[in-house]
Motif scaffolding. Structure first.
Motif, PDB file in Angstrom:
ATOM      1  N   ASP A 204       0.840  -1.188   0.000  1.00 12.64           N
ATOM      2  CA  ASP A 204       0.000   0.000   0.000  1.00 12.64           C
ATOM      3  C   ASP A 204       0.883   1.249   0.000  1.00 12.64           C
ATOM      4  O   ASP A 204       1.659   1.471   0.931  1.00 12.64           O
ATOM      5  CB  ASP A 204      -0.912   0.007   1.227  1.00 12.64           C
ATOM      6  CG  ASP A 204      -1.876   1.184   1.208  1.00 12.64           C
ATOM      7  OD1 ASP A 204      -2.980   1.029   0.694  1.00 12.64           O
ATOM      8  OD2 ASP A 204      -1.486   2.263   1.719  1.00 12.64           O
ATOM      9  N   ASN A 205       0.781   2.055  -1.043  1.00  9.98           N
ATOM     10  CA  ASN A 205       1.679   3.198  -1.201  1.00  9.98           C
ATOM     11  C   ASN A 205       1.485   4.251  -0.119  1.00  9.98           C
ATOM     12  O   ASN A 205       2.449   4.859   0.343  1.00  9.98           O
ATOM     13  CB  ASN A 205       1.473   3.824  -2.579  1.00  9.98           C
ATOM     14  CG  ASN A 205       1.962   2.930  -3.698  1.00  9.98           C
ATOM     15  OD1 ASN A 205       3.046   2.369  -3.628  1.00  9.98           O
ATOM     16  ND2 ASN A 205       1.142   2.774  -4.729  1.00  9.98           N
ATOM     17  N   ARG A 206       0.255   4.479   0.276  1.00 11.56           N
ATOM     18  CA  ARG A 206      -0.008   5.494   1.301  1.00 11.56           C
ATOM     19  C   ARG A 206       0.590   5.075   2.639  1.00 11.56           C
ATOM     20  O   ARG A 206       1.226   5.876   3.324  1.00 11.56           O
ATOM     21  CB  ARG A 206      -1.519   5.719   1.426  1.00 11.56           C
ATOM     22  CG  ARG A 206      -1.910   6.817   2.406  1.00 11.56           C
ATOM     23  CD  ARG A 206      -3.403   7.106   2.297  1.00 11.56           C
ATOM     24  NE  ARG A 206      -3.811   8.201   3.166  1.00 11.56           N
ATOM     25  CZ  ARG A 206      -4.246   8.041   4.412  1.00 11.56           C
ATOM     26  NH1 ARG A 206      -4.330   6.823   4.944  1.00 11.56           N
ATOM     27  NH2 ARG A 206      -4.592   9.092   5.129  1.00 11.56           N
TER      28      ARG A 206
ATOM     29  N   ARG B 187       7.167   6.789  -2.921  1.00 12.68           N
ATOM     30  CA  ARG B 187       5.795   6.445  -2.534  1.00 12.68           C
ATOM     31  C   ARG B 187       4.861   7.648  -2.616  1.00 12.68           C
ATOM     32  O   ARG B 187       3.651   7.468  -2.779  1.00 12.68           O
ATOM     33  CB  ARG B 187       5.796   5.850  -1.131  1.00 12.68           C
ATOM     34  CG  ARG B 187       6.500   4.504  -1.017  1.00 12.68           C
ATOM     35  CD  ARG B 187       5.936   3.467  -1.987  1.00 12.68           C
ATOM     36  NE  ARG B 187       6.543   2.162  -1.757  1.00 12.68           N
ATOM     37  CZ  ARG B 187       5.889   1.090  -1.317  1.00 12.68           C
ATOM     38  NH1 ARG B 187       4.589   1.149  -1.113  1.00 12.68           N
ATOM     39  NH2 ARG B 187       6.531  -0.056  -1.127  1.00 12.68           N
TER      40      ARG B 187
ATOM     41  N   ALA C  86       1.517   7.119  -4.533  1.00 14.04           N
ATOM     42  CA  ALA C  86       0.245   7.278  -3.821  1.00 14.04           C
ATOM     43  C   ALA C  86      -0.642   8.331  -4.471  1.00 14.04           C
ATOM     44  O   ALA C  86      -1.873   8.213  -4.456  1.00 14.04           O
ATOM     45  CB  ALA C  86       0.499   7.648  -2.366  1.00 14.04           C
TER      46      ALA C  86
ATOM     47  N   THR D 281      -3.150  12.411   0.649  1.00 13.28           N
ATOM     48  CA  THR D 281      -3.316  11.125  -0.030  1.00 13.28           C
ATOM     49  C   THR D 281      -4.590  10.392   0.377  1.00 13.28           C
ATOM     50  O   THR D 281      -4.878   9.337  -0.166  1.00 13.28           O
ATOM     51  CB  THR D 281      -2.112  10.212   0.261  1.00 13.28           C
ATOM     52  OG1 THR D 281      -1.973  10.038   1.688  1.00 13.28           O
ATOM     53  CG2 THR D 281      -0.829  10.815  -0.291  1.00 13.28           C
TER      54      THR D 281
ATOM     55  N   ALA E 258      -6.315   7.516  -1.891  1.00 12.07           N
ATOM     56  CA  ALA E 258      -6.482   6.147  -1.418  1.00 12.07           C
ATOM     57  C   ALA E 258      -7.912   5.674  -1.596  1.00 12.07           C
ATOM     58  O   ALA E 258      -8.166   4.527  -1.976  1.00 12.07           O
ATOM     59  CB  ALA E 258      -6.072   6.054   0.059  1.00 12.07           C
TER      60      ALA E 258
ATOM     61  N   ASP F  58      -8.457   4.845  -5.212  1.00 10.75           N
ATOM     62  CA  ASP F  58      -7.797   3.586  -5.558  1.00 10.75           C
ATOM     63  C   ASP F  58      -8.618   2.382  -5.092  1.00 10.75           C
ATOM     64  O   ASP F  58      -8.757   1.389  -5.805  1.00 10.75           O
ATOM     65  CB  ASP F  58      -6.400   3.518  -4.932  1.00 10.75           C
ATOM     66  CG  ASP F  58      -5.410   4.421  -5.657  1.00 10.75           C
ATOM     67  OD1 ASP F  58      -5.720   4.825  -6.789  1.00 10.75           O
ATOM     68  OD2 ASP F  58      -4.342   4.710  -5.093  1.00 10.75           O
TER      69      ASP F  58
END
Length: 453
Positions: A309-311, A367, A371, A439, A443, A446
């Motif tokens: 998970d990028n966040r 990231r 994100a 973000t 999120a 996404d």
């Protein structure tokens, strides 16, 4: 409106993902694919940047004891001259690194380092103190090498592991090339020819490392889908991105500014710091402390690639910066209380400093782009903070130009360490809050896209 823009970005990214990763790219690395590509990239980046340090740092293994020029300690003059060139290189890199095409990166690295080696040869033949100009010329191309190497690694599912290897290279190389420089001095090479001799020793492995980088395939479709596509940027795109995230970038720049100062003091005046701590600066001691620091940084930051998970990974990287500040403060307190000796102090301050410093170089901007799905490059964002950081170090060196070696440089290091520890905590927490808010909507979009898929 914001949600529509995010959905449009994701649709574009998915289209880019489908068109990337050609058969030629997949065949670029022998037996390529998966972990083999990642291991190849780590070795290539580590080797290339490790060798670059042999053209930059060996001269700092000499103290140039008793030598002055224009009322200034001569080593301070040399460090100032090289860092001034390196700083200008960082500012130039904001444009160069973000605009250069992938096909030109390898050749650019070799040309820049060849120029730096020629300057080291000039350092040996130009009379003192005018040979300080040669070190200015030496620093002028080298500041762009990091961004060019980084361009081969960003935007991949294993980017953190790859860039952790890159960061481990400059931590470890900083000590090793000083050891090489000290060894050359011990066998009779003069302090004027030693920097050029050290660079010449590393030409063959440098060529191998750059060749390996040139063989890396482009990020494949899965990489682009997981991390976002990376592309060259126009001037308008660069400053538009910086404006949208100005507050967060300001916090990160303040933190990185003082981290660059303390890292550079520790790197360029290591012999003086060891003597200020009451220990002999024998060649092997530089390598021992930096090997421990590099190993820890490589494990911690390399494992960040496991966070999908990028966040969450972005926030984790910022909390790692906070933790580094706490560790740095603990090391400074332990020395004041007499709890640890010179080796423990240099190792712990290295860890406290390099965890946030390396996190910025490996995770934070990688990231952040992933994100937010912003168009841009990690190198552009890194060079904004890097240029300001080195400009700050030039200011500190000029301010302390009349300082004597040894204890006074230790005082500068300790003072910068306290400031760094406070800013890592304050700016790290502030940036975490800022990017958590920035973000949050990305999120949510996404998750909606994943549910629909």
């Amino acid at each position: 409106m914001r949600g529509s823009r995010q959905r449009a970005k994701i649709s574009v990214v998915k289209g880019e993902a489908q068109s990337s990763g050609t058969a030629a790219d997949r065949d670029a690395v022998p037996n390529g694919g998966g972990w083999r590509n990642a291991l190849w990239a780590i070795l290539a980046a580590f080797g290339t940047y490790f060798c670059m340090y042999a053209f930059r740092k060996p001269f700092t293994a000499s103290t140039y004891a008793g030598q002055t020029a224009w009322g200034m300690d001569f080593k301070t003059l040399l460090v100032s001259a090289q860092v001034a060139g390196y700083t200008l290189s960082k500012f130039a890199g904001i444009r160069v690194v973000s605009e250069i095409t992938p096909a030109r990166r390898a050749a650019a690295i070799l040309l820049l380092i060849a120029f730096a080696q020629a300057a080291l040869l000039l350092f040996a033949v130009i009379p003192r103190p005018w040979n300080a100009v040669a070190l200015f010329l030496n620093g002028l191309p080298l500041g762009m090498v990091f961004g060019l190497v980084l361009g081969f690694l960003e935007g991949r599912r294993a980017t953190e592991a790859m860039t952790a290897g890159l960061c481990a290279s400059f931590i470890l190389a900083d000590g090793v090339v000083k050891t090489v420089g000290a060894w050359l001095l011990s066998i009779g090479v003069s302090e004027w020819w030693m920097p050029g001799a050290a660079g010449a020793l590393f030409v063959p492995p440098l060529l191998l490392g750059v060749w390996m980088l040139s063989r890396l395939p482009a990020p494949d479709a899965a990489d682009v889908a997981a991390r976002s596509a990376r592309s060259t940027m126009t001037r308008r795109e660069r400053w538009s991105l910086a404006h949208r995230y100005a507050a967060g970038l300001l916090l990160l720049t303040l933190m990185y500014l003082v981290l660059t100062i303390i890292r550079s003091v520790r790197a360029d005046f290591a012999p003086e710091l060891w003597r200020g701590l009451g220990e002999a600066a024998v060649p092997a001691v530089f390598s021992r402390t930096e090997s421990l620091v590099a190993a820890c940084v490589l494990v911690v930051l390399g494992s960040a690639a496991l966070i999908r998970d990028n966040r969450r990974a972005l926030l984790a990287s910022l909390f790692l910066c906070v933790g580094g500040g706490v560790l740095l403060a603990g090391a400074l307190l332990a020395r004041e209380w007499g709890v640890i000796g010179a080796f423990g102090f240099m190792t712990l301050t290295g860890l406290g400093m390099y965890f946030p410093y390396a996190a910025m170089n490996t995770m934070v901007f990688e990231r952040m782009l992933a994100a937010t799905r912003e168009r841009g490059t990690m190198g552009f964002l890194m060079y904004i903070v890097d240029s300001v950081g080195y400009l700050g170090f030039v200011g500190v060196i000029v301010f302390k130009a009349s300082a004597s070696p040894g204890g006074e440089m230790l005082d500068v290091f300790s003072a910068a360490g306290w400031i760094a520890s406070v800013l890592c905590v304050v700016c790290g927490l502030g940036a975490a809050a800022y990017f958590a808010a920035k973000t949050r909507e990305s999120a949510a979009v996404d998750l909606l896209q994943e549910a629909r898929a």
